[in-house]
Enzyme design. Structure first.
Site, PDB file in Angstrom:
ATOM      1  N   ARG A  19      -5.764  16.289   4.127  1.00  0.00           N
ATOM      2  CA  ARG A  19      -4.305  16.274   3.966  1.00  0.00           C
ATOM      3  C   ARG A  19      -3.957  16.636   2.537  1.00  0.00           C
ATOM      4  NH1 ARG A  19      -1.844  10.918   6.573  1.00  0.00           N
ATOM      5  NH2 ARG A  19      -0.427  11.388   4.871  1.00  0.00           N
ATOM      6  N   ARG A  30      15.036  -5.664  -0.024  1.00  0.00           N
ATOM      7  CA  ARG A  30      14.597  -4.889  -1.182  1.00  0.00           C
ATOM      8  C   ARG A  30      15.161  -5.450  -2.474  1.00  0.00           C
ATOM      9  NH1 ARG A  30      13.281   0.485   0.747  1.00  0.00           N
ATOM     10  NH2 ARG A  30      11.389   0.025   1.876  1.00  0.00           N
ATOM     11  N   ARG A  48       2.682   6.518  -5.237  1.00  0.00           N
ATOM     12  CA  ARG A  48       3.106   5.609  -4.159  1.00  0.00           C
ATOM     13  C   ARG A  48       2.923   4.150  -4.569  1.00  0.00           C
ATOM     14  NH1 ARG A  48      -0.146   8.272   0.257  1.00  0.00           N
ATOM     15  NH2 ARG A  48       0.925  10.202   0.745  1.00  0.00           N
ATOM     16  N   LYS A  93      -0.332  -1.535   6.826  1.00  0.00           N
ATOM     17  CA  LYS A  93       0.796  -2.360   7.248  1.00  0.00           C
ATOM     18  C   LYS A  93       1.287  -1.965   8.649  1.00  0.00           C
ATOM     19  CE  LYS A  93       4.659  -1.695   5.192  1.00  0.00           C
ATOM     20  NZ  LYS A  93       6.123  -1.664   5.213  1.00  0.00           N
ATOM     21  N   ARG A  97     -11.169  11.221   1.924  1.00  0.00           N
ATOM     22  CA  ARG A  97     -11.188  11.320   3.386  1.00  0.00           C
ATOM     23  C   ARG A  97     -10.891  12.737   3.890  1.00  0.00           C
ATOM     24  NH1 ARG A  97      -5.854   7.535   4.754  1.00  0.00           N
ATOM     25  NH2 ARG A  97      -4.319   9.013   3.966  1.00  0.00           N
TER      26      ARG A  97
END
Ligand SMILES: [Zn+2]
Length: 226
Positions: free
Chosen positions: A163, A90, A174, A15, A129
């Site tokens: 990460r 929201r 998430r 995004k 990744r």
């Protein structure tokens, strides 16, 4: 022509990349409430001062303040410039307030573009990744291993890093947060025929091209909508 859109997408759907491109190429204005609040507080506008007092008191900034802020920014943006709403609305009340704010200015919301992702594919993509610790080149366990095993294609370094939050659990959390955040407003925009879904798992250029088609020609999904 000015287009006002809401851009939705879970973390990992790209995004931010797409919003930045629209700002860059189409000179649209990105209206993210967090950024707007910080900017207004810094600039010391009347709304900014109100928001600052509320935040310093440890309270949540009200819908009325956020609406006023967005109104301020819409007025400041040239009427020929479109707006990308990011992280707002929201709630249903905010969605209705946004309709009102735009309507007051003779504008309207044109599209709600959702970068859709497949959760399993996203887990696969993110947990695999890693990057070169020296030059930052990106790699993936399954899709892009260094050509020469263990050495970076670009700089030859043998040091790589991952990460800490690229875990399956983080991705699923998430996604759940994203669904919870959009659940209150998606049905509202679905009913208005404004929701367009783009495959957020496609290559960045393909996602961009799909968004451009929507902005330039509407989408098939909007045919027959009022
Ligand atoms: Zn490297």
């Amino acid at each position: 022509m000015a287009m006002n859109i809401i851009l939705l997408g879970p973390p990992g759907a790209g995004k931010g990349t797409q919003a930045a491109r629209l700002v860059d190429e189409r000179h649209m204005v990105q209206l993210s409430t967090g950024d707007m609040l910080r900017a207004a507080v810094r600039a010391g506008t009347p709304i900014g001062l109100q928001a600052k007092a509320v935040m310093e008191a440890g309270e949540l900034v009200s819908d009325a303040i956020v609406s006023a802020l967005i109104g301020e920014r819409l007025d400041a943006a040239e009427s020929t410039t479109g707006a990308i709403f990011d992280g707002y609305p929201r709630t249903l009340a905010q969605a209705e307030a946004l309709d009102f704010l735009l309507g007051e200015r003779g504008r309207q919301l044109d599209h709600v573009i959702e970068l859709a992702v497949d959760e399993e594919a996203l887990v696969d993509r993110i947990t695999g990744r890693f990057t070169c610790a020296i030059c930052g080149e990106g790699y993936h366990d399954r899709y892009k291993q260094p050509v020469s095993a263990g050495a970076c294609d670009v700089c030859g370094s043998r040091e790589f890093k991952r990460r800490a939050d690229d875990t399956e659990e983080t991705v699923r959390t998430r996604m759940a947060e994203y669904r919870a955040k959009t659940a209150p407003i998606l049905p509202y925009y679905e009913a208005l025929g404004l929701v367009r879904r783009v495959d957020g798992m496609a290559a960045i250029e393909k996602v961009g091209a799909a968004i451009d088609r929507i902005l330039d020609h509407g989408s098939l999904a909007s045919t027959g909508a009022d």
